[in-house]
Write a protein that holds these residues in place. Structure first.
Motif, PDB file in Angstrom:
ATOM      1  N   THR A 285       0.832  -1.210   0.000  1.00 52.78           N
ATOM      2  CA  THR A 285       0.000   0.000   0.000  1.00 52.78           C
ATOM      3  C   THR A 285       0.864   1.255   0.000  1.00 52.78           C
ATOM      4  OG1 THR A 285      -1.743  -1.175   1.212  1.00 52.78           O
ATOM      5  CG2 THR A 285      -1.819   1.231   1.248  1.00 52.78           C
ATOM      6  N   ASP A 286       1.907   1.250   0.824  1.00 55.84           N
ATOM      7  CA  ASP A 286       2.758   2.431   0.955  1.00 55.84           C
ATOM      8  C   ASP A 286       3.510   2.731  -0.340  1.00 55.84           C
ATOM      9  OD1 ASP A 286       2.895   4.185   3.126  1.00 55.84           O
ATOM     10  OD2 ASP A 286       4.943   3.610   3.610  1.00 55.84           O
ATOM     11  N   THR A 287       4.119   1.707  -0.936  1.00 63.16           N
ATOM     12  CA  THR A 287       4.897   1.950  -2.151  1.00 63.16           C
ATOM     13  C   THR A 287       4.014   2.369  -3.317  1.00 63.16           C
ATOM     14  OG1 THR A 287       4.871  -0.438  -2.601  1.00 63.16           O
ATOM     15  CG2 THR A 287       6.805   0.441  -1.502  1.00 63.16           C
ATOM     16  N   ALA A 288       2.826   1.777  -3.435  1.00 58.63           N
ATOM     17  CA  ALA A 288       1.922   2.175  -4.522  1.00 58.63           C
ATOM     18  C   ALA A 288       1.505   3.640  -4.370  1.00 58.63           C
ATOM     19  CB  ALA A 288       0.689   1.271  -4.533  1.00 58.63           C
ATOM     20  N   PHE A 289       1.222   4.053  -3.139  1.00 59.73           N
ATOM     21  CA  PHE A 289       0.822   5.437  -2.886  1.00 59.73           C
ATOM     22  C   PHE A 289       1.978   6.395  -3.177  1.00 59.73           C
ATOM     23  CE2 PHE A 289       0.243   9.103  -0.090  1.00 59.73           C
ATOM     24  CZ  PHE A 289      -1.098   9.436  -0.301  1.00 59.73           C
ATOM     25  N   ILE A 290       3.174   6.048  -2.703  1.00 59.95           N
ATOM     26  CA  ILE A 290       4.326   6.942  -2.905  1.00 59.95           C
ATOM     27  C   ILE A 290       4.673   7.043  -4.384  1.00 59.95           C
ATOM     28  CG2 ILE A 290       6.804   7.188  -2.469  1.00 59.95           C
ATOM     29  CD1 ILE A 290       6.259   6.010   0.332  1.00 59.95           C
ATOM     30  N   ARG A 291       4.637   5.932  -5.112  1.00 65.52           N
ATOM     31  CA  ARG A 291       4.888   5.993  -6.564  1.00 65.52           C
ATOM     32  C   ARG A 291       3.910   6.940  -7.244  1.00 65.52           C
ATOM     33  NH1 ARG A 291       5.334   0.188  -6.357  1.00 65.52           N
ATOM     34  NH2 ARG A 291       7.529  -0.442  -6.393  1.00 65.52           N
ATOM     35  N   GLY A 292       2.637   6.836  -6.859  1.00 65.17           N
ATOM     36  CA  GLY A 292       1.639   7.726  -7.458  1.00 65.17           C
ATOM     37  C   GLY A 292       1.918   9.181  -7.174  1.00 65.17           C
ATOM     38  N   CYS A 293       2.357   9.489  -5.950  1.00 63.56           N
ATOM     39  CA  CYS A 293       2.690  10.878  -5.606  1.00 63.56           C
ATOM     40  C   CYS A 293       3.911  11.361  -6.386  1.00 63.56           C
ATOM     41  CB  CYS A 293       2.951  10.989  -4.103  1.00 63.56           C
ATOM     42  SG  CYS A 293       1.501  10.702  -3.066  1.00 63.56           S
ATOM     43  N   LEU A 294       4.949  10.533  -6.443  1.00 62.78           N
ATOM     44  CA  LEU A 294       6.177  10.931  -7.137  1.00 62.78           C
ATOM     45  C   LEU A 294       5.939  11.127  -8.629  1.00 62.78           C
ATOM     46  CD1 LEU A 294       8.901   8.698  -5.428  1.00 62.78           C
ATOM     47  CD2 LEU A 294       8.291  11.080  -4.947  1.00 62.78           C
ATOM     48  N   ALA A 295       4.978  10.411  -9.184  1.00 57.86           N
ATOM     49  CA  ALA A 295       4.688  10.556 -10.616  1.00 57.86           C
ATOM     50  C   ALA A 295       4.202  11.962 -10.951  1.00 57.86           C
ATOM     51  CB  ALA A 295       3.649   9.524 -11.042  1.00 57.86           C
ATOM     52  N   ALA A 296       3.712  12.699  -9.932  1.00 57.24           N
ATOM     53  CA  ALA A 296       3.214  14.060 -10.169  1.00 57.24           C
ATOM     54  C   ALA A 296       4.280  15.125  -9.950  1.00 57.24           C
ATOM     55  CB  ALA A 296       2.019  14.330  -9.247  1.00 57.24           C
ATOM     56  N   TYR A 297       5.496  14.729  -9.623  1.00 53.15           N
ATOM     57  CA  TYR A 297       6.538  15.693  -9.260  1.00 53.15           C
ATOM     58  C   TYR A 297       7.525  15.879 -10.400  1.00 53.15           C
ATOM     59  CZ  TYR A 297      10.248  17.981  -6.589  1.00 53.15           C
ATOM     60  OH  TYR A 297      11.200  18.856  -6.145  1.00 53.15           O
ATOM     61  N   GLU A 298       7.984  17.130 -10.608  1.00 50.46           N
ATOM     62  CA  GLU A 298       8.873  17.435 -11.729  1.00 50.46           C
ATOM     63  C   GLU A 298      10.192  18.084 -11.300  1.00 50.46           C
ATOM     64  OE1 GLU A 298       6.870  19.626 -14.763  1.00 50.46           O
ATOM     65  OE2 GLU A 298       5.133  18.288 -14.828  1.00 50.46           O
TER      66      GLU A 298
END
Length: 428
Positions: free
Chosen positions: A381-394
């Motif tokens: 759960t944690d890694t899936a959430f963090i990946r999703g957040c990082l995907a929005a960062y530039e």
């Protein structure tokens, strides 16, 4: 101190070190029937404590062969008529409950304990003694494992569980997010609704301030270009962190306060009420609207903790946080990272987010805690959430945590750049 002493007396001992699954055993026969379940839950493979609540010391004697289990505590809780059951549940750190037998036939104090857990919104399950014995022996026993509370019914497995599946479910049930109880939940919801109105905001503005947007939070923090995000893993105590420049420091919960290292954060992200109380004036970050109600129960309804400001991260980072699947939830550290991404700084520096995989253990200095997620969370759960957040960062990400670096490198089509930390004297 007096309150702690009272809770200790009511719970027949000190608070468990971790959140607890309470197994209610009305007599010695129930205790013997539950011995296999207790042995499996309290063998140290789950990061939770197991409290066997019995009505008499004689019943506790049936559990003596299990007394060496690292996570088992045997208690005879006291529930005087004038004492609220929630005080005893707090002293036991009860987060889920298993009832062995029929509660209507229990001794009065144990029956009150079960009824109080149901009112409190805990997941409560019933297991007949004969079902437990059959399951522990590997036999089929469909239909014996049943919910006794609404949240337990909502989260029950669809199919009949074998023994190991039941153990896994009960361990995870400790992590199911609960309310504050009917009275506090109702009061917190009213406060939540009232604070949405401009007159209430003007009236209460000196005591509680809600930060509604990422832009407003950025202004409050001075529009930080570099944010240092510290989880509570071993790399959060690396001395080099004091030499890494940052404009804003984010920290999780409050355990780090006593260590005196980077102990003046610009924002604290609190996942439990103890940390919400200790967070000071803020700003405080809470993950969800449900955690917002917990914050009100900890600070606004307990007004003596003083004024505060706060932000609800799922709202201010609505374009960042991904959907969450399953009953478990991301860690408070993961929501801290979501807030940092939502503020769009040029650089995010991450330490202490070691994903419970650091060879030094779960926390700086080691300690007795298992190097594992608590029942409320898991790695997937944690890694899936963090990946999703990082995907929005530039921007740029620098980290001292090998586990976090590996996670960041696994983000598909990432638009951020992973760079090395650059130690030099901080101007902040």
């Amino acid at each position: 101190m007096a309150l702690k002493a009272l809770l200790r007396r009511l719970a027949d001992g000190p608070k468990p070190a971790e959140e607890a699954l309470v197994v209610v055993l009305p007599d010695a026969d129930a205790a013997r029937a539950a011995s296999g379940l207790l042995a499996r839950l309290a063998d140290g493979s789950h990061r939770l404590d197991v409290v066997a609540a019995v009505s008499r010391r004689e019943s506790a004697g049936a559990l003596q062969p299990l007394s060496s289990l690292p996570r088992l505590q045997i208690r005879v809780p006291r529930l005087p008529t004038a004492v609220p059951v929630r005080a005893v549940l707090a002293g036991l750190r009860a987060r889920a409950m298993v009832v062995v037998g029929a509660p209507e036939a229990f001794p009065r104090e144990l029956a009150r304990l079960v009824a109080g857990a149901r009112r409190r919104g805990l997941p409560v399950y019933a297991l007949p003694p004969d079902t437990l014995e059959r399951l522990a022996s590997g036999a089929e026993a469909d239909g014996g494992f049943r919910p006794l509370s609404a949240v337990a019914a909502e989260t029950m497995p669809a199919a009949g569980a074998d023994f190991e599946a039941m153990v896994r479910h009960l361990a995870r049930a400790v992590g199911i997010e609960r309310g504050q109880g009917p009275l506090l939940d109702a009061a917190s919801r009213r406060v939540q609704k009232t604070l949405a109105t401009p007159p209430a905001r003007r009236l209460l503005g000196r005591f509680v301030a809600r930060i509604d947007t990422a832009e407003a939070l950025s202004r409050r923090l001075g529009a930080p270009r570099t944010i240092l995000c510290l989880g509570n893993g071993p790399t959060s105590a690396e001395p080099v962190l004091e030499q890494i420049a940052h404009d804003a420091l984010f920290r999780v919960n409050h355990q780090w306060k006593s260590q005196g290292f980077l102990a003046t954060p610009d924002m604290i992200f609190a996942g439990v009420k103890r940390s919400m109380r200790a967070a000071g004036r803020g700003p405080i970050g809470v993950a969800t609207a449900r955690k917002e109600r917990a914050l009100f129960a900890a600070r606004l309804l307990e007004f003596w903790h003083g004024p505060f400001s706060y932000a609800v991260i799922e709202e201010i980072a609505a374009g960042v946080v991904p959907a969450i699947e399953g009953p478990l939830r991301p860690t408070t550290g993961a929501y801290m990272l979501a807030a940092a991404v939502a503020l769009r700084p040029e650089r995010i520096i991450v330490a202490g987010m070691d994903m419970f995989s650091h060879p030094a253990g779960a926390y700086p200095g080691g300690g007795p805690a298992e190097n594992a997620y608590t029942p409320s969370h898991d790695l997937e759960t944690d890694t899936a959430f963090i990946r999703g957040c990082l995907a929005a960062y530039e921007g740029e990400i620098a980290t001292l945590s090998p586990a976090f670096a590996e996670l960041a490198l696994s983000v598909p089509a990432a638009r951020f750049r992973l760079v090395e930390p650059e130690p030099h004297v901080s101007a902040s």
